[in-house]
Motif scaffolding. Structure first.
Motif, PDB file in Angstrom:
ATOM      1  N   ILE A  59      30.841 -13.031 -51.729  1.00 53.60           N
ATOM      2  CA  ILE A  59      31.877 -14.009 -52.081  1.00 53.60           C
ATOM      3  C   ILE A  59      31.256 -15.393 -52.264  1.00 53.60           C
ATOM      4  CG2 ILE A  59      33.943 -15.214 -51.262  1.00 53.60           C
ATOM      5  CD1 ILE A  59      34.715 -12.553 -49.837  1.00 53.60           C
ATOM      6  N   GLY A  60      30.287 -15.731 -51.419  1.00 50.34           N
ATOM      7  CA  GLY A  60      29.612 -17.023 -51.514  1.00 50.34           C
ATOM      8  C   GLY A  60      28.653 -17.128 -52.679  1.00 50.34           C
ATOM      9  N   GLY A  61      28.379 -16.021 -53.357  1.00 51.79           N
ATOM     10  CA  GLY A  61      27.459 -16.033 -54.493  1.00 51.79           C
ATOM     11  C   GLY A  61      26.007 -15.924 -54.108  1.00 51.79           C
ATOM     12  N   LEU A  62      25.742 -15.598 -52.841  1.00 51.82           N
ATOM     13  CA  LEU A  62      24.368 -15.470 -52.374  1.00 51.82           C
ATOM     14  C   LEU A  62      23.818 -14.065 -52.583  1.00 51.82           C
ATOM     15  CD1 LEU A  62      24.818 -17.483 -49.064  1.00 51.82           C
ATOM     16  CD2 LEU A  62      23.896 -18.300 -51.243  1.00 51.82           C
ATOM     17  N   GLU A  63      24.680 -13.108 -52.811  1.00 55.89           N
ATOM     18  CA  GLU A  63      24.322 -11.726 -53.149  1.00 55.89           C
ATOM     19  C   GLU A  63      25.047 -11.391 -54.454  1.00 55.89           C
ATOM     20  OE1 GLU A  63      22.503  -9.359 -51.586  1.00 55.89           O
ATOM     21  OE2 GLU A  63      22.171 -10.312 -49.648  1.00 55.89           O
ATOM     22  N   THR A  64      24.468 -10.516 -55.249  1.00 53.10           N
ATOM     23  CA  THR A  64      25.153 -10.048 -56.451  1.00 53.10           C
ATOM     24  C   THR A  64      25.749  -8.674 -56.170  1.00 53.10           C
ATOM     25  OG1 THR A  64      23.110  -9.094 -57.307  1.00 53.10           O
ATOM     26  CG2 THR A  64      23.657 -11.323 -58.029  1.00 53.10           C
ATOM     27  N   HIS A  65      26.938  -8.454 -56.672  1.00 50.13           N
ATOM     28  CA  HIS A  65      27.551  -7.136 -56.496  1.00 50.13           C
ATOM     29  C   HIS A  65      27.092  -6.228 -57.629  1.00 50.13           C
ATOM     30  CE1 HIS A  65      30.354  -9.650 -58.766  1.00 50.13           C
ATOM     31  NE2 HIS A  65      30.823  -8.559 -59.333  1.00 50.13           N
ATOM     32  N   THR A  66      27.109  -4.938 -57.389  1.00 52.04           N
ATOM     33  CA  THR A  66      26.623  -3.988 -58.383  1.00 52.04           C
ATOM     34  C   THR A  66      27.752  -3.305 -59.140  1.00 52.04           C
ATOM     35  OG1 THR A  66      26.397  -2.343 -56.626  1.00 52.04           O
ATOM     36  CG2 THR A  66      24.422  -3.560 -57.242  1.00 52.04           C
ATOM     37  N   GLY A  67      28.990  -3.583 -58.764  1.00 54.02           N
ATOM     38  CA  GLY A  67      30.126  -3.018 -59.482  1.00 54.02           C
ATOM     39  C   GLY A  67      31.413  -3.675 -59.042  1.00 54.02           C
ATOM     40  N   GLY A  68      32.421  -3.561 -59.864  1.00 51.28           N
ATOM     41  CA  GLY A  68      33.717  -4.126 -59.551  1.00 51.28           C
ATOM     42  C   GLY A  68      33.843  -5.553 -60.035  1.00 51.28           C
ATOM     43  N   GLU A  69      34.888  -6.212 -59.538  1.00 51.52           N
ATOM     44  CA  GLU A  69      35.197  -7.566 -59.982  1.00 51.52           C
ATOM     45  C   GLU A  69      35.426  -8.467 -58.780  1.00 51.52           C
ATOM     46  OE1 GLU A  69      38.025  -9.141 -63.427  1.00 51.52           O
ATOM     47  OE2 GLU A  69      39.154  -8.288 -61.761  1.00 51.52           O
ATOM     48  N   LEU A  70      34.856  -9.665 -58.833  1.00 49.19           N
ATOM     49  CA  LEU A  70      35.010 -10.672 -57.793  1.00 49.19           C
ATOM     50  C   LEU A  70      35.316 -12.001 -58.465  1.00 49.19           C
ATOM     51  CD1 LEU A  70      34.769 -11.905 -54.966  1.00 49.19           C
ATOM     52  CD2 LEU A  70      32.289 -11.850 -55.237  1.00 49.19           C
ATOM     53  N   LEU A  71      36.524 -12.518 -58.195  1.00 49.92           N
ATOM     54  CA  LEU A  71      36.964 -13.776 -58.792  1.00 49.92           C
ATOM     55  C   LEU A  71      37.305 -14.778 -57.710  1.00 49.92           C
ATOM     56  CD1 LEU A  71      39.528 -12.334 -61.382  1.00 49.92           C
ATOM     57  CD2 LEU A  71      37.129 -12.884 -61.798  1.00 49.92           C
ATOM     58  N   VAL A  72      36.940 -16.024 -57.920  1.00 51.27           N
ATOM     59  CA  VAL A  72      37.379 -17.146 -57.085  1.00 51.27           C
ATOM     60  C   VAL A  72      38.054 -18.129 -58.021  1.00 51.27           C
ATOM     61  CG1 VAL A  72      36.654 -19.077 -55.636  1.00 51.27           C
ATOM     62  CG2 VAL A  72      35.590 -16.844 -55.342  1.00 51.27           C
ATOM     63  N   VAL A  87      28.310 -21.046 -43.404  1.00 52.84           N
ATOM     64  CA  VAL A  87      27.507 -21.505 -42.280  1.00 52.84           C
ATOM     65  C   VAL A  87      26.884 -20.265 -41.661  1.00 52.84           C
ATOM     66  CG1 VAL A  87      27.511 -22.653 -40.037  1.00 52.84           C
ATOM     67  CG2 VAL A  87      29.020 -23.470 -41.862  1.00 52.84           C
ATOM     68  N   PHE A  88      25.581 -20.223 -41.636  1.00 54.60           N
ATOM     69  CA  PHE A  88      24.892 -19.045 -41.141  1.00 54.60           C
ATOM     70  C   PHE A  88      24.915 -19.016 -39.623  1.00 54.60           C
ATOM     71  CE2 PHE A  88      23.325 -19.920 -45.339  1.00 54.60           C
ATOM     72  CZ  PHE A  88      23.391 -18.666 -45.934  1.00 54.60           C
ATOM     73  N   GLN A  89      25.041 -17.843 -39.061  1.00 53.67           N
ATOM     74  CA  GLN A  89      25.166 -17.659 -37.621  1.00 53.67           C
ATOM     75  C   GLN A  89      24.006 -18.292 -36.868  1.00 53.67           C
ATOM     76  OE1 GLN A  89      25.729 -13.598 -36.525  1.00 53.67           O
ATOM     77  NE2 GLN A  89      25.598 -13.998 -34.352  1.00 53.67           N
ATOM     78  N   HIS A  90      22.813 -18.116 -37.355  1.00 54.29           N
ATOM     79  CA  HIS A  90      21.620 -18.630 -36.682  1.00 54.29           C
ATOM     80  C   HIS A  90      21.727 -20.127 -36.402  1.00 54.29           C
ATOM     81  CE1 HIS A  90      17.403 -19.208 -35.660  1.00 54.29           C
ATOM     82  NE2 HIS A  90      17.367 -20.176 -36.554  1.00 54.29           N
ATOM     83  N   TYR A  91      22.280 -20.886 -37.344  1.00 51.39           N
ATOM     84  CA  TYR A  91      22.352 -22.339 -37.216  1.00 51.39           C
ATOM     85  C   TYR A  91      23.588 -22.799 -36.452  1.00 51.39           C
ATOM     86  CZ  TYR A  91      18.636 -22.137 -40.602  1.00 51.39           C
ATOM     87  OH  TYR A  91      17.475 -21.871 -41.229  1.00 51.39           O
ATOM     88  N   SER A  92      24.532 -21.912 -36.203  1.00 54.32           N
ATOM     89  CA  SER A  92      25.772 -22.333 -35.547  1.00 54.32           C
ATOM     90  C   SER A  92      25.876 -21.881 -34.090  1.00 54.32           C
ATOM     91  CB  SER A  92      26.978 -21.812 -36.329  1.00 54.32           C
ATOM     92  OG  SER A  92      27.006 -20.413 -36.325  1.00 54.32           O
TER      93      SER A  92
END
Length: 95
Positions: A59-72, A87-92
Motif C-alpha cells: 500500500i505504501g508503494g515500497l513493494e510491488t504487487h504481482t497481480g490485482g489492483e491497488l488504488l489510493v 513508520v517502521f517498527q525498528h525505529y518506533s
C-alpha cells in the motif's frame, strides 16, 4: 460526516491483490479484497509471516504487487508518494 459522494469512495481500494516472492516461490498475498474509506481506522492482525507487513509495504508503494489492483484516491499505486507514509517498527520501539 459529510455524505457527499467523495466521502463514500474508498481512500484505499484493493481487488484480487497478489504478491509473490519468486526467489522463494512464496505467495505472500493471495486474493486480497479490501476497501478503506476516509476516516476509517483499520488494524491488521495475524500470526508472524502471514503478510501484514507485506500488505502495508505494498500500500505504501515500497513493494510491488504481482497481480490485482491497488488504488489510493482512485489512482494506481506505482511506488512511494507523498500521500502515504510508513513508520517502521525498528525505529518506533523502545530498547
Amino acid at each position: 460526516m459529510s455524505t457527499t459522494p467523495e466521502h463514500r469512495l474508498p481512500k484505499v481500494s484493493i481487488r484480487a491483490l497478489h504478491k509473490r516472492f519468486d526467489g522463494a516461490s512464496i505467495n505472500a498475498l493471495e486474493h486480497i479484497d479490501l476497501d478503506i474509506r476516509p476516516n476509517e481506522f483499520v488494524t491488521f492482525v495475524g500470526a508472524s509471516g502471514c503478510g501484514k507487513s507485506t500488505l502495508l509495504r505494498t500500500i505504501g508503494g515500497l513493494e510491488t504487487h504481482t497481480g490485482g489492483e491497488l488504488l489510493v484516491d482512485g489512482r494506481p499505486v506505482q511506488g512511494p508518494d507523498i500521500d502515504r507514509a510508513m513508520v517502521f517498527q525498528h525505529y518506533s520501539l523502545y530498547p
